[in-house]
Design an enzyme around this catalytic site. Structure first.
Site, mmCIF file in Angstrom:
data_model
loop_
_atom_site.group_PDB
_atom_site.id
_atom_site.type_symbol
_atom_site.label_atom_id
_atom_site.label_comp_id
_atom_site.label_asym_id
_atom_site.label_seq_id
_atom_site.Cartn_x
_atom_site.Cartn_y
_atom_site.Cartn_z
ATOM 1 N N GLU A 39 0.959 -1.568 0.034
ATOM 2 C CA GLU A 39 0.075 0.381 -0.359
ATOM 3 C C GLU A 39 0.284 1.080 0.306
ATOM 4 O O GLU A 39 1.512 0.950 0.900
ATOM 5 C CB GLU A 39 -0.610 0.007 1.593
ATOM 6 C CG GLU A 39 -1.566 0.992 1.530
ATOM 7 C CD GLU A 39 -2.664 1.156 0.366
ATOM 8 O OE1 GLU A 39 -3.001 0.786 -0.555
ATOM 9 O OE2 GLU A 39 -2.334 2.593 -0.396
ATOM 10 N N ALA A 323 -17.750 -0.287 -3.242
ATOM 11 C CA ALA A 323 -17.448 -0.593 -2.142
ATOM 12 C C ALA A 323 -17.109 -2.275 -1.919
ATOM 13 O O ALA A 323 -16.098 -3.091 -2.180
ATOM 14 C CB ALA A 323 -16.124 -0.044 -0.451
ATOM 15 N N HIS A 447 -43.215 -5.155 13.822
ATOM 16 C CA HIS A 447 -44.158 -3.989 13.942
ATOM 17 C C HIS A 447 -43.317 -2.694 15.126
ATOM 18 O O HIS A 447 -43.492 -3.499 16.295
ATOM 19 C CB HIS A 447 -45.466 -3.953 14.220
ATOM 20 C CG HIS A 447 -46.459 -2.877 13.831
ATOM 21 N ND1 HIS A 447 -46.385 -2.042 12.642
ATOM 22 C CD2 HIS A 447 -47.331 -2.192 15.112
ATOM 23 C CE1 HIS A 447 -47.323 -1.071 13.350
ATOM 24 N NE2 HIS A 447 -48.077 -1.038 13.607
#
Ligand code: FAD
Ligand code: NAI
Length: 468
Positions: A39, A323, A447
């Site tokens: 990286e 992504a 609910h």
């Protein structure tokens, strides 16, 4: 290779540590590979550093500010609501982004992935050179996964710098602009435009095509357009941006609309007209990796390139630049390297635009189903019939299901409304699993929840609507 630079042998090397690369590295390691990741700039890639995550942090800040300023519906009045922008930016950067990116590095280490900091260049079909400032090292590899991502497109007349900014500039503005012009009313333009509209800027969005947010259906985009207008924003479609000129602390944007040249002034102009794959700067041609005419890497269904030992994933391969698509392709490629037979299947790939309201879509629209030769029924349930949405005072929008005519199989859905991104998840699973409307209608939904709108839409698709 320079004299004395002995090549280090690697098994699997991943280039780029975005949501494609770091996921590929971890999964390959989990499957028994000895993995190294290279990286050059930041762990987590564009997504975690200057994309998905910081943008969602600012979107949240915009919501909190706007709601605090306008709570009248709930019988609440507020005074003196103020924003300390420096603190907002500090929270986004040092708490949200920092937390997520350090998490990525930790996960890589935990999975015993070797981390190589630097920029990788292919020098031939099984060799890379990693350059980190003054230092460089050559590595040979058995398999490589390339996940170098993308960068903003710059257009003529709008060279980035000063008050002419890209999406990263839009995330890191030193102040909340009084006037903010956005070129490109697509996903980034509408998301970041909504941040500043919520924070009180006068936003103008210039979209070149005939529809605002053209990647979503017209009736969905229209809801967002209305919300922008209610907040004082201007959206101009068929507006082609021509140039920007900085004059002191203002910038004048010239655009063409219906054959006429017009101008609009702002403190900043953000250009978000799409992104370009990072395939032109890492020596892919020397590795025998072929690109298509748009500069995207040609891959098969496992992500294998024209060099069978090199895989490519994420923003550098065809398809939406998302992504979760990058991470999905990452797992397929990691599996393929480990002898797996997985292949990509995009039939239920979700796509979300985090505006007000949120827009979310997966699978077929009515149009694409028709193009695919499917006979479908389209059923729309409005959030106005959903108790939770009404209680939230956020009921603009709907859940729309696209089901096959003969056996009600769910082949697509579009959701516009509160938390549409999360409401869509259940339907994405249904599409992926080949479920039909009965499967959803017969599932008890708590609910009151927003997801009940999906159950109501499914019942309506079966001709048994209760709430409409
Ligand atoms: P990237 O994330 O771009 O990572 C690539 C990495 O490779 C980078 O870290 C780069 O430094 C590194 N690299 C490049 N070349 C080299 C080299 N030669 N050697 C070593 N390292 C190299 N998507 C979504 O799904 N949801 C969202 O909400 C969303 N929001 C976004 C908001 C914005 C403002 C932007 C700009 C994008 C957004 N995206 C979103 C898109 C998403 O960020 C990308 O689709 C995703 O990051 C692509 O992942 P990737 O791994 O392919 O590449
Ligand atoms: P985009 O493709 O979504 O939108 C670009 C827009 O700019 C288009 O509507 C196009 O018609 C318009 N345009 C192009 N040239 C123009 C010009 N000269 N003048 C005026 N308008 C012009 O690209 P964007 O917004 O830059 O985003 C890039 C990618 O990043 C997206 O496609 C998406 O894949 C990803 N992304 C995803 C997000 C999410 O999933 N929520 C959020 C942000 C980005």
């Amino acid at each position: 290779m320079v004299v004395g630079d002995f090549a280090v042998e690697l098994d699997t090397v991943v280039i780029g540590a975005g949501p494609g690369g770091y996921v590929a590295a971890i999964r390959a390691a989990q499957l028994g590979q000895k993995v190294a990741i290279v990286e050059k700039e930041y762990f987590g890639g564009v997504c975690l550093n200057v994309g998905c995550i910081p943008s969602k942090a600012l979107i949240q800040a915009g919501h909190v500010y706007h709601q605090s300023k306008h709570p009248e519906t709930f019988g609440i009045s507020t005074q003196g609501v103020e924003i300390d922008w420096e603190k907002t930016q500090d929270w986004k950067q040092n708490q949200v982004v920092a937390k997520m990116t350090s998490g990525v590095e930790m996960l890589l280490k935990k999975n015993k992935v070797e981390i190589l900091k630097g920029e990788a260049f292919f020098s031939d079909k099984d060799t890379i050179r990693v350059v980190d400032g003054e230092n460089a090292q050559t590595y040979t590899f058995k398999n490589a996964i390339v996940a170098t991502g993308s960068r903003p497109i710059q257009i003529k007349g709008f060279e980035f710098g000063g008050r002419i900014i890209d999406s990263t500039g839009g995330l890191n503005l030193p102040e909340i602009p009084k006037d903010f012009v956005v070129i490109g009313g697509g996903i980034i333009g509408s998301e970041l435009g909504s941040v500043y509209a919520n924070l009180g800027s006068k936003v103008t969005i210039l979209e070149g095509s005939k529809q605002f947010i053209p990647s979503f259906e017209k009736d969905m985009a229209r809801l967002v357009e209305k919300d922008f207008k209610d907040k004082g924003a201007t959206i101009v479609t068929n507006a082609m941006a021509k140039s920007a000129e900085t004059k002191g602390d203002r910038v004048v944007v010239t655009y063409e609309h219906k054959g006429e040249e017009k101008t609009v002034e702002a403190d900043y102009v953000m250009v978000t007209v799409g992104r370009r794959p990072n395939t032109d700067n890492c020596g892919l041609e020397q590795a025998g990796v072929e690109l298509d005419e748009r500069g995207l890497v040609k891959v098969d269904k496992q992500g294998r390139t024209s060099n069978p030992n090199i895989f490519a994933i994420g923003d550098i391969v065809p398809g939406a630049m998302l992504a979760h698509k990058a991470s999905f392709e990452a797992k397929v490629a990691a599996s393929a390297i480990s002898g797996g037979k997985d292949e990509v299947d995009y039939k239920a790939m979700p796509s979300v635009c985090y505006t007000d309201p949120e827009l979310a879509s997966a699978g077929h629209t009515k149009e694409t189903a028709k193009e695919a030769g499917l006979e479908v029924t389209v059923t729309k349930f409005p959030f106005g019939g959903n108790g939770r949405a009404v209680a939230l005072d956020s009921y603009s929008g709907f859940v729309r299901l696209v089901t096959t005519k003969d056996d009600n199989v769910i082949v697509g859905a579009q959701v516009a409304g509160p938390s549409a991104s999360d409401v869509l998840a259940e339907i994405t699973l249904a599409i992926e699993a080949g479920m039909n409307a009965e499967d959803i209608a017969l599932t008890v939904h708590a609910h009151p929840t927003l997801s009940e709108a999906t159950m109501d839409a499914a019942e309506a698709a079966l001709g048994l609507p209760i709430h409409m």
